[in-house]
Design an enzyme around this catalytic site. Structure first.
Site, PDB file in Angstrom:
ATOM      1  N   HIS A  10      28.932  46.166  41.242  1.00 59.21           N
ATOM      2  CA  HIS A  10      29.605  45.730  40.251  1.00 59.21           C
ATOM      3  C   HIS A  10      28.678  44.305  39.971  1.00 59.21           C
ATOM      4  CE1 HIS A  10      32.775  43.541  37.875  1.00 59.21           C
ATOM      5  NE2 HIS A  10      32.381  42.449  38.455  1.00 59.21           N
ATOM      6  N   ASP A  33      46.008  39.575  36.687  1.00 58.26           N
ATOM      7  CA  ASP A  33      44.598  38.884  36.301  1.00 58.26           C
ATOM      8  C   ASP A  33      44.490  38.922  34.807  1.00 58.26           C
ATOM      9  OD1 ASP A  33      41.791  38.064  36.692  1.00 58.26           O
ATOM     10  OD2 ASP A  33      41.494  40.051  35.807  1.00 58.26           O
ATOM     11  N   ARG A  57      43.323  31.352  30.901  1.00 59.86           N
ATOM     12  CA  ARG A  57      42.165  30.793  31.177  1.00 59.86           C
ATOM     13  C   ARG A  57      41.091  30.658  30.205  1.00 59.86           C
ATOM     14  NH1 ARG A  57      39.390  34.111  36.065  1.00 59.86           N
ATOM     15  NH2 ARG A  57      37.961  32.434  35.679  1.00 59.86           N
ATOM     16  N   SER A  74      39.730  36.887  40.476  1.00 59.95           N
ATOM     17  CA  SER A  74      39.773  37.911  39.453  1.00 59.95           C
ATOM     18  C   SER A  74      38.944  39.016  39.610  1.00 59.95           C
ATOM     19  CB  SER A  74      39.417  36.932  38.084  1.00 59.95           C
ATOM     20  OG  SER A  74      39.203  37.808  36.991  1.00 59.95           O
ATOM     21  N   LYS A  81      40.363  43.335  40.802  1.00 65.33           N
ATOM     22  CA  LYS A  81      40.228  44.234  40.091  1.00 65.33           C
ATOM     23  C   LYS A  81      39.544  45.263  41.054  1.00 65.33           C
ATOM     24  CE  LYS A  81      38.791  41.815  36.655  1.00 65.33           C
ATOM     25  NZ  LYS A  81      38.749  41.072  35.789  1.00 65.33           N
TER      26      LYS A  81
HETATM   27  N1  URA Z   1      34.863  38.521  35.432  1.00 65.05           N
HETATM   28  C1  URA Z   1      36.077  38.722  35.720  1.00 65.05           C
HETATM   29  O1  URA Z   1      36.459  39.820  35.731  1.00 65.05           O
HETATM   30  N2  URA Z   1      36.708  37.654  35.984  1.00 65.05           N
HETATM   31  C2  URA Z   1      36.363  36.279  35.704  1.00 65.05           C
HETATM   32  O2  URA Z   1      37.186  35.443  36.051  1.00 65.05           O
HETATM   33  C3  URA Z   1      35.277  36.016  35.415  1.00 65.05           C
HETATM   34  C4  URA Z   1      34.289  37.196  35.103  1.00 65.05           C
END
Ligand code: URA
Length: 437
Positions: A84, A163, A170, A185, A189
């Site tokens: 990732h 999220d 946000r 966050s 995922k």
């Molecule tokens: N990428 C994400 O998935 N979440 C964040 O808060 C920042 C970058």
């Protein structure tokens, strides 16, 4: 005592640690609509200002993960390893490290995202290949991973909707840049995506979320820690993102660059970075006994052409035209070319990744809004990178484009994007640090 959103906000405002129940109450209440936007916004700002401890971050991650589907890949035998990236400019890394790791025996069952803002998305890059399908049925996905060792698809499942809702808030309340919020966050995922092991590529620099190495190290620490607490091995590489990665920025151009890299013709520093990421994937997938053995394997798979064969096989299996690997004219490319030239003699000391990313987006390679259409063939191809000597008038990069108005805007963005110095400067290292469990 009955729990209220007010109490949870107040506690965080006063820097008191929250319990798991309080975090769950607030997040679930926000998803169901019982907690209002303004309450969640106040909470997020309190977190932004006062932070969260390790337990709070883990609980927040878990409740967001559990708000949607959790992909179950347990029917695929073996260790599923994922890579990732926190987002970069010219980041076609997945198209290179995935095939290298798969060629070495790792199982790469990857779900990727699309472009938004100045960073590109792997799915858009893949979709620039004629016929390529990023939407496979679950059966097709599993079968391909089992037979080829790699598949890269778009997210179909309803992953971490909490999220999604919180991130949107946000975005408009100046609370994106909070390390606990970013870590939870991303990890909510990732933990829902079905992989067993993770290699995180945490970018640091002008074109990245994290501009500062200490912040990046902290983010990496939490991501690896959360994975560990969930029983999933992980490692994070902190990598430089001051200048764009590799030779190209823009969807089809990056596919060409990825293929070139797998042919051994990639930009050398970028190639080394890809090999390091792939090595950690191979190591975490238990396909090597030590990281040094994994490094040897990664290099061998690149140099033998097996990794390129893997990419070709993946493209073909997902409906794409595999001939693109040999014949780049089958890929879209902007019809017009603008040459960005050196304004003086000297050495390139900086190429601003953020400006290049934004300029390429303005040419049409990315989306400013979700519904924007992408022009797959536009982008930048670099002839020179940081550290190279140039003479006045030498081409530093070429812009491939289709629309003069868009070019004009891109060129405005590119003003002062390249710095040329009289003396040669030392280039920053590509891998800045490695954070393990
Ligand atoms: N990428 C994400 O998935 N979440 C964040 O808060 C920042 C970058």
């Amino acid at each position: 005592m009955v729990l209220t959103a007010y109490d949870v906000i107040k506690k965080k405002r006063d820097s008191l640690p929250l319990t798991e129940e309080e975090i769950r109450f607030l997040v679930n209440g926000y998803v169901s609509g019982e907690v209002a936007d303004y309450q969640m916004a106040a909470f997020l700002m309190a977190v932004f200002l006062n932070g969260m401890n390790e337990d709070e971050i883990l609980w927040l991650t878990r409740v967001m993960r559990d708000s949607g589907d959790i992909v179950d890949l347990s029917d695929i035998v073996g260790i599923k390893v994922d890579k990732h990236s926190t987002g970069g400019v010219g980041d076609k890394t997945t198209l290179i490290v995935g095939p290298i790791a798969a060629a070495a025996g790792a199982i790469v069952a990857k779900m990727s995202g699309r472009a938004l803002g100045h960073t590109g998305g792997t799915l858009d890059k893949l979709e620039s290949i004629p016929g390529f399908r990023v939407e496979l049925s679950r059966e097709e996905f599993v079968e391909q991973v089992e037979e080829v060792g790699i598949a890269v698809i778009g997210q179909t499942a309803n992953i971490a909707p909490a999220d999604k809702k919180i991130y949107a808030l946000r975005d408009v309340t100046a609370t994106i840049e909070s390390i606990p919020l970013i870590a939870s966050s991303i990890m909510s995922k990732k933990l829902a995506s079905g992989a067993d092991r993770f290699v995180f590529d945490v970018k640091v620099g002008r074109g990245a979320f994290m501009q500062d190495i200490e912040d990046a190290r902290e983010l990496a620490y939490y991501m690896v820690k959360i994975a560990d607490m969930e029983g999933k091995k992980a490692v994070a590489l902190l990598t430089n993102m001051d200048e764009p990665l590799g030779w190209a920025v823009g969807n089809s151009l990056e596919v060409m660059d990825a293929i070139d890299t797998l042919k051994g013709k990639g930009e050398p520093h970028f190639t080394d970075k890809c090999l390091e990421l792939a090595s950690w994937m191979i190591y975490l997938a238990n396909e090597a006994e030590s990281i040094d053995e994994a490094r040897e394997k990664a290099r061998e798979k690149l140099e033998s052409g097996e990794a390129l064969d893997k990419l070709r096989e993946m493209i073909e299996r997902q409906g794409g035209d595999p001939r693109v690997v040999e014949d780049y004219s089958l890929l879209p490319k902007g019809e017009k070319v603008y040459e960005f030239k050196a304004s003086r003699d000297g050495y390139i000391s900086a190429i601003d990744a953020l400006k290049v990313g934004r300029a390429v987006m303005l040419l049409g390679a990315g989306r400013q809004k979700k519904e924007d259409e992408i022009d797959y063939g536009v982008g930048a191809w670099f002839e020179r990178k940081v550290g190279d000597e140039v003479k006045k008038g030498d081409v530093i990069f070429k812009l491939y484009y289709n629309d003069e108005n868009k070019l004009k805007k891109a060129l405005e963005e590119l003003a002062a994007s390249v710095v040329i110095f009289p003396e040669k400067i030392e280039r920053e290292k590509m891998i800045l640090d490695i954070v393990e469990n």
